[in-house]
Design an enzyme around this catalytic site. Structure first.
Site, PDB file in Angstrom:
ATOM      1  N   TYR A 187      15.416   1.784   9.565  1.00  0.00           N
ATOM      2  CA  TYR A 187      15.471   3.197   9.605  1.00  0.00           C
ATOM      3  C   TYR A 187      16.351   3.680  10.851  1.00  0.00           C
ATOM      4  CZ  TYR A 187      11.936   3.585   6.242  1.00  0.00           C
ATOM      5  OH  TYR A 187      11.247   3.626   4.918  1.00  0.00           O
ATOM      6  N   ARG A 193      -2.904  18.305   4.269  1.00  0.00           N
ATOM      7  CA  ARG A 193      -1.530  18.241   4.881  1.00  0.00           C
ATOM      8  C   ARG A 193      -0.803  19.747   4.642  1.00  0.00           C
ATOM      9  NH1 ARG A 193       2.673  17.847   5.373  1.00  0.00           N
ATOM     10  NH2 ARG A 193       3.966  16.539   4.118  1.00  0.00           N
ATOM     11  N   ASP A 211       2.081   6.330  10.899  1.00  0.00           N
ATOM     12  CA  ASP A 211       3.115   5.991  10.010  1.00  0.00           C
ATOM     13  C   ASP A 211       4.071   4.762  10.831  1.00  0.00           C
ATOM     14  OD1 ASP A 211       4.867   6.577   7.499  1.00  0.00           O
ATOM     15  OD2 ASP A 211       6.242   6.324   9.191  1.00  0.00           O
ATOM     16  N   ARG A 223      -1.531   2.456   1.448  1.00  0.00           N
ATOM     17  CA  ARG A 223      -1.327   3.739   1.183  1.00  0.00           C
ATOM     18  C   ARG A 223      -2.474   4.465   0.483  1.00  0.00           C
ATOM     19  NH1 ARG A 223       3.987   5.925   1.772  1.00  0.00           N
ATOM     20  NH2 ARG A 223       5.058   4.506   3.377  1.00  0.00           N
ATOM     21  N   ARG A 243      -1.158  10.825  -0.426  1.00  0.00           N
ATOM     22  CA  ARG A 243      -0.894  11.863  -1.460  1.00  0.00           C
ATOM     23  C   ARG A 243      -1.688  11.766  -2.896  1.00  0.00           C
ATOM     24  NH1 ARG A 243       5.377  12.290  -0.979  1.00  0.00           N
ATOM     25  NH2 ARG A 243       4.753   9.920  -0.794  1.00  0.00           N
TER      26      ARG A 243
HETATM   27  O1  CP3 Z   1      -1.738   2.874   3.802  1.00  0.00           O
HETATM   28  C1  CP3 Z   1      -2.268   4.144   4.353  1.00  0.00           C
HETATM   29  O2  CP3 Z   1      -2.914   4.649   3.515  1.00  0.00           O
HETATM   30  C2  CP3 Z   1      -2.127   4.279   5.721  1.00  0.00           C
HETATM   31  C3  CP3 Z   1      -1.016   5.285   6.086  1.00  0.00           C
HETATM   32  C4  CP3 Z   1       0.578   4.674   6.063  1.00  0.00           C
HETATM   33  C5  CP3 Z   1       1.398   5.623   5.838  1.00  0.00           C
HETATM   34  N1  CP3 Z   1       2.652   5.134   6.141  1.00  0.00           N
HETATM   35  C6  CP3 Z   1       1.337   7.149   5.792  1.00  0.00           C
HETATM   36  C7  CP3 Z   1       2.198   7.783   4.994  1.00  0.00           C
HETATM   37  C8  CP3 Z   1       1.207   3.420   6.266  1.00  0.00           C
HETATM   38  C9  CP3 Z   1       0.577   2.080   6.325  1.00  0.00           C
HETATM   39  C10 CP3 Z   1       2.529   3.658   6.452  1.00  0.00           C
HETATM   40  C11 CP3 Z   1       3.639   2.773   6.426  1.00  0.00           C
HETATM   41  C12 CP3 Z   1       4.847   2.936   6.333  1.00  0.00           C
HETATM   42  N2  CP3 Z   1       5.661   3.945   6.487  1.00  0.00           N
HETATM   43  C13 CP3 Z   1       5.654   2.011   5.875  1.00  0.00           C
HETATM   44  C14 CP3 Z   1       5.305   0.492   5.478  1.00  0.00           C
HETATM   45  C15 CP3 Z   1       4.639   0.486   4.097  1.00  0.00           C
HETATM   46  C16 CP3 Z   1       5.805   0.492   3.021  1.00  0.00           C
HETATM   47  O3  CP3 Z   1       5.165   1.730   2.202  1.00  0.00           O
HETATM   48  O4  CP3 Z   1       6.345  -0.204   2.734  1.00  0.00           O
HETATM   49  C17 CP3 Z   1       7.018   2.437   5.581  1.00  0.00           C
HETATM   50  C18 CP3 Z   1       8.158   1.943   4.968  1.00  0.00           C
HETATM   51  C19 CP3 Z   1       6.990   3.963   6.108  1.00  0.00           C
HETATM   52  C20 CP3 Z   1       8.116   4.655   6.102  1.00  0.00           C
HETATM   53  C21 CP3 Z   1       7.699   5.902   5.148  1.00  0.00           C
HETATM   54  N3  CP3 Z   1       6.802   7.023   5.764  1.00  0.00           N
HETATM   55  C22 CP3 Z   1       7.990   6.352   3.886  1.00  0.00           C
HETATM   56  C23 CP3 Z   1       8.848   5.325   2.948  1.00  0.00           C
HETATM   57  C24 CP3 Z   1       7.310   7.505   3.675  1.00  0.00           C
HETATM   58  C25 CP3 Z   1       7.211   7.957   2.149  1.00  0.00           C
HETATM   59  C26 CP3 Z   1       8.167   9.202   1.912  1.00  0.00           C
HETATM   60  C27 CP3 Z   1       7.725  10.127   0.756  1.00  0.00           C
HETATM   61  O5  CP3 Z   1       7.432  11.292   1.073  1.00  0.00           O
HETATM   62  O6  CP3 Z   1       7.608   9.858  -0.409  1.00  0.00           O
HETATM   63  C28 CP3 Z   1       6.429   7.872   4.697  1.00  0.00           C
HETATM   64  C29 CP3 Z   1       5.730   9.145   4.833  1.00  0.00           C
HETATM   65  C30 CP3 Z   1       4.315   8.664   4.780  1.00  0.00           C
HETATM   66  N4  CP3 Z   1       3.650   7.938   5.159  1.00  0.00           N
HETATM   67  C31 CP3 Z   1       3.252   9.428   3.778  1.00  0.00           C
HETATM   68  C32 CP3 Z   1       2.153   8.899   4.196  1.00  0.00           C
HETATM   69  C33 CP3 Z   1       0.790   9.425   3.749  1.00  0.00           C
HETATM   70  C34 CP3 Z   1       3.573  10.828   2.918  1.00  0.00           C
HETATM   71  C35 CP3 Z   1       3.759  12.057   3.730  1.00  0.00           C
HETATM   72  C36 CP3 Z   1       3.371  13.282   3.141  1.00  0.00           C
HETATM   73  O7  CP3 Z   1       2.076  13.461   3.123  1.00  0.00           O
HETATM   74  O8  CP3 Z   1       4.323  13.955   2.879  1.00  0.00           O
END
Ligand code: CP3
Length: 354
Positions: free
Chosen positions: A154, A43, A79, A30, A34
């Site tokens: 999910y 974003r 994602d 990540r 953000r």
């Molecule tokens: O690591 C990186 O920088 C690459 C990008 C990345 C994202 N999601 C971008 C993202 C990666 C590798 C993921 C994987 C992901 N997504 C996982 C596995 C990793 C982990 O964290 O366990 C999971 C479970 C998800 C599902 C998901 N997508 C979640 C739990 C969330 C967060 C919800 C929140 O807003 O708190 C997302 C959204 C997400 N994925 C964001 C990003 C940058 C935030 C989106 C935004 O800008 O609002």
């Protein structure tokens, strides 16, 4: 298929492949997201899903943390639910919540309605990988996907979940439906990763973030065969493959088995609950380890962070003494959105100095 570039001096690829790196490599799960004001700015003008299907935005957001922090690897901005959306499943990523599915998967008919992922459905992702490989220079690009279990959670729950109870109830109570679902999701994961590999990523990581909710016995019966098929289908590319989950202390041996047995370099991600030196004794000798600073450390101050970072680097050295193939410095899970980006940059410099 593009010819894969060679990056013999990459510390990340060396540590992941069991070679001696010139310095301890560091990147952050990540890292694109953000915590960065430049990400929040982009974003504000696009939804998460728009960004994930726009090659230019994927490229720019992937590069942001590399420019800012000087990390040893880029991770593709995407994602885990992107290939599901691309394959036609109606879902959205809701800010501060996560993926939300319009029609949760509960029956065999629901499972049979899941369509395979076609390469052209994720063309912007492939396009972004091609651009990134040329823009990143010597910095390797990590592609990724969700593991079948975490994707299933999910889809079955319909969104984020604490106990994954509907998912586990299907797994234990309807094993035929479960294995059909896992087979379909394994196919999607393989197709998404194959697209990224064909476009030129230098390594892949499979996120089984929620597998730690399972006992070792259930993991072996209901999940391991499917995750093993993901890695065995992709190993011929020869790129390092990382298998990551949270709360997986008891599963590390099995997760290493899934990724280790196919000839490509194998890495296992470890969260902050397990010392790297202990993790080294739970995986086959030669498996590299990635981790495992508690992300919460980066919400404190430099004095606390410095001590904790030095401890992880030392623990990584002990892990290598205990037979690990290498150590890649990372967090035990993703960067928390409220992390000060300056602290992340300072951590990179500290790891490189050690
Ligand atoms: O690591 C990186 O920088 C690459 C990008 C990345 C994202 N999601 C971008 C993202 C990666 C590798 C993921 C994987 C992901 N997504 C996982 C596995 C990793 C982990 O964290 O366990 C999971 C479970 C998800 C599902 C998901 N997508 C979640 C739990 C969330 C967060 C919800 C929140 O807003 O708190 C997302 C959204 C997400 N994925 C964001 C990003 C940058 C935030 C989106 C935004 O800008 O609002």
């Amino acid at each position: 298929m593009s010819t894969r570039r060679e990056l013999p001096d990459s510390p990340f690829l060396a540590a992941a492949s069991g070679r001696k790196p010139s310095r301890v490599p560091v990147w952050f799960m990540r890292q694109a997201g953000r915590s960065l004001p430049e990400y929040r700015e982009l974003r504000a003008k696009n939804t998460m899903m728009q960004a994930c299907f726009d090659a230019e935005l994927i490229t720019e957001i992937t590069l942001q943390p590399v420019r800012r922090h000087g990390v040893d690897a880029a991770i593709l901005f995407s994602d885990i639910v992107v290939p599901l959306r691309a394959a036609g499943i109606e879902l959205d990523i809701v800010p501060d919540v996560g993926p939300v599915i319009d029609h949760p998967v509960r029956t065999l008919a629901d499972v049979q309605a899941i369509r395979p992922l076609e390469q052209q459905q994720v063309a912007p992702v492939a396009d972004a990988v091609t651009r990134l490989v040329s823009e990143l220079g010597e910095v390797p690009l990590i592609g990724f996907a969700g593991a079948p279990f975490t994707l299933a959670s999910y889809l079955v729950e319909g969104g984020p979940s604490r106990h994954h109870e509907r998912t586990k109830a299907m797994m234990l109570g309807e094993p035929a439906t479960w294995h059909a679902l896992m087979t379909a999701l394994t196919d999607v994961t393989i197709a998404f990763l194959q697209t990224q590999i064909s476009a030129g990523v230098d390594a892949i990581q499979v996120f089984d973030s929620w597998a730690g909710t399972l006992s070792l016995a259930d993991y072996r019966t209901y999940v391991l065969p499917h995750s093993t098929r993901v890695f065995s289908s992709l190993a011929a590319a020869g790129v390092p493959m990382t298998h990551f989950g949270v709360g997986t202390a008891e599963l590390l041996g099995a997760m290493a088995e899934a990724v280790s047995v196919h000839g490509a370099p194998a890495v296992v991600g470890v969260d902050w609950r397990t010392a790297l030196a202990d993790a080294a004794t739970r995986v086959p000798p030669g498996t590299a380890l990635q981790g495992n600073l508690d992300p919460v450390v980066l919400l404190t101050d430099w004095a606390v962070a410095e001590r904790a970072v030095r401890a992880v680097v030392e623990d990584g050295r002990r892990a290598v003494d205990h037979g690990a193939g290498g150590h890649v410095f990372n967090l035990g899970h993703g960067v928390l959105p409220s992390t000060e980006p300056e602290l992340i940059t300072d951590v990179v410099a500290l790891v490189h100095s050690l």
